[in-house]
Design a protein around this motif. Structure first.
Motif, mmCIF file in Angstrom:
data_model
loop_
_atom_site.group_PDB
_atom_site.id
_atom_site.type_symbol
_atom_site.label_atom_id
_atom_site.label_comp_id
_atom_site.label_asym_id
_atom_site.label_seq_id
_atom_site.Cartn_x
_atom_site.Cartn_y
_atom_site.Cartn_z
ATOM 1 N N GLU A 141 51.004 52.091 50.638
ATOM 2 C CA GLU A 141 51.041 53.390 49.940
ATOM 3 C C GLU A 141 50.257 54.440 50.724
ATOM 4 O O GLU A 141 50.705 55.583 50.877
ATOM 5 C CB GLU A 141 50.467 53.231 48.526
ATOM 6 C CG GLU A 141 50.637 54.430 47.656
ATOM 7 C CD GLU A 141 52.053 54.672 47.150
ATOM 8 O OE1 GLU A 141 52.379 55.843 46.869
ATOM 9 O OE2 GLU A 141 52.837 53.706 47.021
ATOM 10 N N LEU A 142 49.089 54.071 51.233
ATOM 11 C CA LEU A 142 48.291 55.007 52.033
ATOM 12 C C LEU A 142 49.048 55.413 53.296
ATOM 13 O O LEU A 142 49.036 56.592 53.679
ATOM 14 C CB LEU A 142 46.938 54.397 52.389
ATOM 15 C CG LEU A 142 45.980 54.145 51.221
ATOM 16 C CD1 LEU A 142 44.730 53.431 51.716
ATOM 17 C CD2 LEU A 142 45.628 55.428 50.494
ATOM 18 N N GLU A 143 49.687 54.453 53.936
ATOM 19 C CA GLU A 143 50.458 54.749 55.143
ATOM 20 C C GLU A 143 51.579 55.739 54.834
ATOM 21 O O GLU A 143 51.786 56.716 55.575
ATOM 22 C CB GLU A 143 51.046 53.463 55.734
ATOM 23 C CG GLU A 143 50.006 52.528 56.317
ATOM 24 C CD GLU A 143 50.564 51.152 56.663
ATOM 25 O OE1 GLU A 143 51.799 50.955 56.630
ATOM 26 O OE2 GLU A 143 49.754 50.252 56.965
ATOM 27 N N GLN A 144 52.308 55.506 53.756
ATOM 28 C CA GLN A 144 53.417 56.396 53.382
ATOM 29 C C GLN A 144 52.920 57.801 53.055
ATOM 30 O O GLN A 144 53.500 58.796 53.489
ATOM 31 C CB GLN A 144 54.175 55.821 52.180
ATOM 32 C CG GLN A 144 54.947 54.571 52.492
ATOM 33 C CD GLN A 144 55.466 53.889 51.225
ATOM 34 O OE1 GLN A 144 55.219 54.332 50.106
ATOM 35 N NE2 GLN A 144 56.181 52.789 51.410
ATOM 36 N N ARG A 145 51.841 57.878 52.319
ATOM 37 C CA ARG A 145 51.305 59.182 51.915
ATOM 38 C C ARG A 145 50.729 59.939 53.109
ATOM 39 O O ARG A 145 50.871 61.164 53.191
ATOM 40 C CB ARG A 145 50.275 59.014 50.803
ATOM 41 C CG ARG A 145 50.923 58.598 49.487
ATOM 42 C CD ARG A 145 49.889 58.249 48.432
ATOM 43 N NE ARG A 145 50.527 57.801 47.222
ATOM 44 C CZ ARG A 145 50.414 58.404 46.037
ATOM 45 N NH1 ARG A 145 49.678 59.497 45.905
ATOM 46 N NH2 ARG A 145 51.032 57.925 44.985
ATOM 47 N N ALA A 165 53.593 61.328 55.043
ATOM 48 C CA ALA A 165 54.168 62.475 54.331
ATOM 49 C C ALA A 165 53.319 63.731 54.513
ATOM 50 O O ALA A 165 53.830 64.842 54.423
ATOM 51 C CB ALA A 165 54.305 62.148 52.842
ATOM 52 N N ARG A 166 52.042 63.565 54.803
ATOM 53 C CA ARG A 166 51.141 64.700 55.041
ATOM 54 C C ARG A 166 51.129 65.114 56.512
ATOM 55 O O ARG A 166 50.369 65.981 56.915
ATOM 56 C CB ARG A 166 49.738 64.377 54.575
ATOM 57 C CG ARG A 166 49.675 64.218 53.074
ATOM 58 C CD ARG A 166 48.275 64.382 52.539
ATOM 59 N NE ARG A 166 48.297 64.315 51.095
ATOM 60 C CZ ARG A 166 48.588 65.337 50.302
ATOM 61 N NH1 ARG A 166 48.874 66.497 50.820
ATOM 62 N NH2 ARG A 166 48.602 65.194 48.988
ATOM 63 N N PHE A 212 38.562 63.270 50.573
ATOM 64 C CA PHE A 212 39.593 62.353 50.085
ATOM 65 C C PHE A 212 40.574 63.050 49.141
ATOM 66 O O PHE A 212 41.235 62.410 48.338
ATOM 67 C CB PHE A 212 38.938 61.153 49.400
ATOM 68 C CG PHE A 212 38.029 60.377 50.316
ATOM 69 C CD1 PHE A 212 38.545 59.598 51.341
ATOM 70 C CD2 PHE A 212 36.650 60.454 50.180
ATOM 71 C CE1 PHE A 212 37.712 58.896 52.203
ATOM 72 C CE2 PHE A 212 35.810 59.753 51.034
ATOM 73 C CZ PHE A 212 36.346 58.974 52.050
ATOM 74 N N LEU A 213 40.646 64.366 49.270
ATOM 75 C CA LEU A 213 41.557 65.159 48.449
ATOM 76 C C LEU A 213 42.599 65.842 49.324
ATOM 77 O O LEU A 213 42.347 66.110 50.499
ATOM 78 C CB LEU A 213 40.770 66.243 47.693
ATOM 79 C CG LEU A 213 39.733 65.758 46.684
ATOM 80 C CD1 LEU A 213 38.952 66.946 46.130
ATOM 81 C CD2 LEU A 213 40.391 64.976 45.564
ATOM 82 N N PRO A 214 43.771 66.147 48.747
ATOM 83 C CA PRO A 214 44.768 66.911 49.488
ATOM 84 C C PRO A 214 44.170 68.262 49.909
ATOM 85 O O PRO A 214 43.312 68.791 49.208
ATOM 86 C CB PRO A 214 45.893 67.105 48.471
ATOM 87 C CG PRO A 214 45.725 65.957 47.512
ATOM 88 C CD PRO A 214 44.233 65.743 47.432
ATOM 89 N N PRO A 215 44.557 68.814 51.025
ATOM 90 C CA PRO A 215 45.704 68.392 51.828
ATOM 91 C C PRO A 215 45.369 67.359 52.903
ATOM 92 O O PRO A 215 46.275 66.842 53.541
ATOM 93 C CB PRO A 215 46.155 69.701 52.476
ATOM 94 C CG PRO A 215 44.869 70.439 52.687
ATOM 95 C CD PRO A 215 44.021 70.101 51.483
ATOM 96 N N ASP A 216 44.070 67.054 53.099
ATOM 97 C CA ASP A 216 43.678 66.173 54.208
ATOM 98 C C ASP A 216 43.569 64.700 53.854
ATOM 99 O O ASP A 216 43.539 63.849 54.736
ATOM 100 C CB ASP A 216 42.340 66.636 54.796
ATOM 101 C CG ASP A 216 42.429 67.999 55.439
ATOM 102 O OD1 ASP A 216 43.516 68.351 55.935
ATOM 103 O OD2 ASP A 216 41.417 68.720 55.433
ATOM 104 N N GLY A 217 43.485 64.368 52.587
ATOM 105 C CA GLY A 217 43.304 62.971 52.212
ATOM 106 C C GLY A 217 43.770 62.702 50.793
ATOM 107 O O GLY A 217 44.218 63.606 50.092
ATOM 108 N N GLU A 218 43.634 61.449 50.406
ATOM 109 C CA GLU A 218 43.967 61.031 49.039
ATOM 110 C C GLU A 218 43.200 59.764 48.711
ATOM 111 O O GLU A 218 42.927 58.948 49.588
ATOM 112 C CB GLU A 218 45.463 60.718 48.895
ATOM 113 C CG GLU A 218 46.374 61.900 48.994
ATOM 114 C CD GLU A 218 47.803 61.571 48.587
ATOM 115 O OE1 GLU A 218 48.005 60.796 47.622
ATOM 116 O OE2 GLU A 218 48.717 62.090 49.243
#
Length: 178
Positions: A108-112, A115-116, A54-60
């Motif tokens: 917000e999840l969709e936008q992020r 963006a990834r 759940f961390l960048p670059p694959d998640g948040e």
């Protein structure tokens, strides 16, 4: 960090950050209350994915904070399908429901994720979470199941079914105007 209104902020945090603890604590209670050991137990579900997913670059992991306290959140991680992010850990504090916070987290999840570089999002929700099912439909997610045939909700009946048939799956193409 994004400001949603004067008292709300959207922040990305590490899953082990202390500010995220209320999300996981209440989510654990919620899953336990609704499903008991149906999916192998709450502890198993809550630790199924390492925090690093759940961390960048694959998640948040994203939280909405009100006056510094987490009131809603959710996360995404890389899914096994190429170009797909999977939504996990959607939560709104029981004291803050019916304010549109889950919809804000989902957007917000969709936008992020877009963006990834993700082009599709996928999620599942359980049969005893009708409000989640309604949220995803209202937010333009496409059900990957027949809406005319709802899953049973009785725990005794659910225990007789294969685990893979219990969840409602949804997808959304990112950039989709719905």
């Amino acid at each position: 960090m994004t400001t949603v209104d004067d008292r709300l902020q959207v922040v990305r945090v590490h899953p082990r950050d202390e500010v995220a603890a209320p999300l996981f604590a209440e989510l654990t209670v919620e899953y336990s209350t609704r499903y008991g050991d149906l999916f192998g137990g709450v502890a198993s579900e809550m630790t199924r994915f390492p925090a690093e997913e759940f961390l960048p670059p694959d998640g948040e992991l994203v939280l909405i904070l009100e006056d510094g306290a987490a009131v809603a959140g959710g996360a995404f991680r890389r899914h096994q399908d190429p170009g797909t992010a999977e939504v996990k850990r959607m939560w709104t504090s029981s004291a803050h429901r019916r304010r549109g916070l889950a919809r804000r987290v989902l957007a917000e999840l969709e936008q992020r994720a877009a963006a990834r570089g993700y082009t599709r999002m996928y999620l599942t929700t359980g049969p005893r979470q009708p409000e989640a099912k309604s949220l995803y439909l209202a937010a333009g997610w496409t059900p990957l199941f027949d809406l005319a045939h709802p899953h049973p909700t009785d725990l005794a009946v659910l225990r007789t079914l294969p685990v893979g048939s219990l969840a409602y799956a949804f997808e959304k193409l990112l950039g989709d105007p719905r």
